[in-house]
Every structure is written in C-alpha cells, then in structure tokens.
Design an enzyme around this catalytic site. Structure first.
Site, mmCIF file in Angstrom:
data_model
loop_
_atom_site.group_PDB
_atom_site.id
_atom_site.type_symbol
_atom_site.label_atom_id
_atom_site.label_comp_id
_atom_site.label_asym_id
_atom_site.label_seq_id
_atom_site.Cartn_x
_atom_site.Cartn_y
_atom_site.Cartn_z
ATOM 1 C CB SER A 120 -0.958 -0.060 1.195
ATOM 2 O OG SER A 120 -2.021 0.850 1.045
ATOM 3 C CG ASP A 174 -7.382 -2.831 -2.766
ATOM 4 O OD1 ASP A 174 -7.963 -2.061 -1.983
ATOM 5 O OD2 ASP A 174 -6.161 -3.025 -2.746
ATOM 6 C CG HIS A 205 -5.820 -2.603 0.830
ATOM 7 N ND1 HIS A 205 -5.232 -2.193 -0.350
ATOM 8 C CD2 HIS A 205 -5.140 -1.970 1.828
ATOM 9 C CE1 HIS A 205 -4.260 -1.351 -0.091
ATOM 10 N NE2 HIS A 205 -4.169 -1.209 1.225
#
Length: 227
Positions: A120, A174, A205
């Site tokens: 991320s 996601d 995610h």
C-alpha cells in the site's frame, strides 16, 4: 526528520548477509505487520539475506480526520481522480529509505543485492524511490499500491534502473486502492519500458497465499539468479 535512520525490525536468514530486502508497511501499521512473512518464504533457497521492516514516522493523516498515526506520507484526498499523496511526505520518506539503503551499503550489501518492497503506502514509496535511485538495485516488490507523483517520473527516473525487475500485485476486490487505479500505474511503467510483472488475486486490500507463493519465486529469481 528525513536524515535520521528509522528504527526497524531485522531478521537475518544466515550469517553475514550479502543481500537485503527493505520492506515498508502500509498506513497505520508498523514494521511488525509483515515480519511474519519471512517464515512463509523459502529462505533456504535465498542467499544470506537481511530483511528490514522499518517503522514509518507518526504524522497526521488528512483523510482520517487529522488523526496521528504511522504513515509514509499524508493522504490529502479520497478522490482517485485527483492527487491523493502529499509530495513533500513522499519525498521525505524516499530520503529515509535512501538512508536505509546507504546503511546496508556500509554493512557490506551492494545496491545490486537490495530489493525495495512495500504494501500500500509502503509500496508507493518503494516504487517512487527505486525508480529514482542512482545505482542499480535488485528489484522492487510493490503490493496493493500505485505509482505516486507519476507526472515527475520521466524527468526524475535514473536510467541505471530502467531495466529494474518490478513485481506488482493487486486484489481484484480491493476497496482501499481500486484495482483499475493500480493497473493504470502498472501500464504506465510497462509503456515506459520497465520489465514489470503484474499479478491479480481475488482478494481485497490484503496479501493472499497465492501472492506469497508468487513473490517468493520472484525474490529467488532476482536475489539468487540461476548460473
């Protein structure tokens, strides 16, 4: 402070490591978040490797109501049609990552034996830094992320890393960073000539078991090439 060495968890897979993987966590987490992944990799097939999991500085995050948390940069908007990342924060974190690379050099690990990895936000900083780094790295591992400050890459990218192996992976479901948004970053890099591998997984995610299997194989290719 951009010039200080960030505290980090270190795991060495053998004596006197010759290779390093510097792995940056996501927003609100810390270095412990990906610490367990070392035990899920086939480290016996890697050269002696030092895994570093640094802790991001604590800073306020705009989209979280200004709450202070560990973050590599401020996220100033939840709108993916406009700039989300704070450029100053991205560049400060890039310098902190460069400091960690320099320390690995001091400990005897060459740039060519270093992988920058991240999830991320951490993956965004790994991409930003690795493509601009002035010496050849081993590769970039970027999970559930995107390319920040993409508009500056053409002017700032260092040619020495133009053929740098990149592993990008993203969950098709996601809900934090849309799959299509991340895919556009991958396509931009591929169009620019980078040898990027793109992987999709049917998850949100997070990192899946199949993803760990695939990145494990990729790490062996870039850290312990055959021959």
């Amino acid at each position: 402070m951009p010039n200080r060495i960030l505290p980090a968890i270190e795991i060495e897979t053998g004596a006197q490591p010759t290779h390093s993987v510097i792995w940056l966590h996501g927003l609100g987490a810390d270095g412990h978040d990906f610490e367990p992944i070392v035990g899920e990799l086939d480290t016996a097939r890697l050269p002696p490797t030092r895994f570093l999991f640094p802790h991001a500085p604590i800073r306020t995050v705009t989209i979280n109501g200004g709450y202070a948390m560990r973050a590599w940069y401020d996220i100033i908007s939840s709108d993916f049609s406009q700039r989300r990342e704070d450029p100053r924060g991205v560049r400060e974190s890039a310098q902190q990552l460069e400091n960690l690379i320099a320390r690995e050099n001091e400990r005897g690990v060459s740039d060519a034996n270093i992988v920058l990895a991240g999830f991320s936000q951490g993956g965004a900083v790994a991409l930003h830094t690795g493509l601009r780094h002035r010496r050849r790295l081993a590769g970039i591992l970027a999970l559930s992320t995107y390319l920040p400050l993409a508009e500056t890459l053409a002017a700032e990218a260092d040619p020495v890393n133009r053929d740098l192996p990149i592993f990008m992976a993203h969950g098709e479901a996601d809900t934090v960073i849309p799959h299509a948004f991340a895919r556009r970053s991958a396509e931009l890099l591929q169009a620019s000539g980078y040898p990027l591998e793109w992987h999709n997984y049917p998850v949100d995610h997070t990192v899946s078991a199949d993803e760990i299997r695939d990145l494990d194989a990729w790490l062996r290719r870039v850290l312990a090439p055959a021959g």
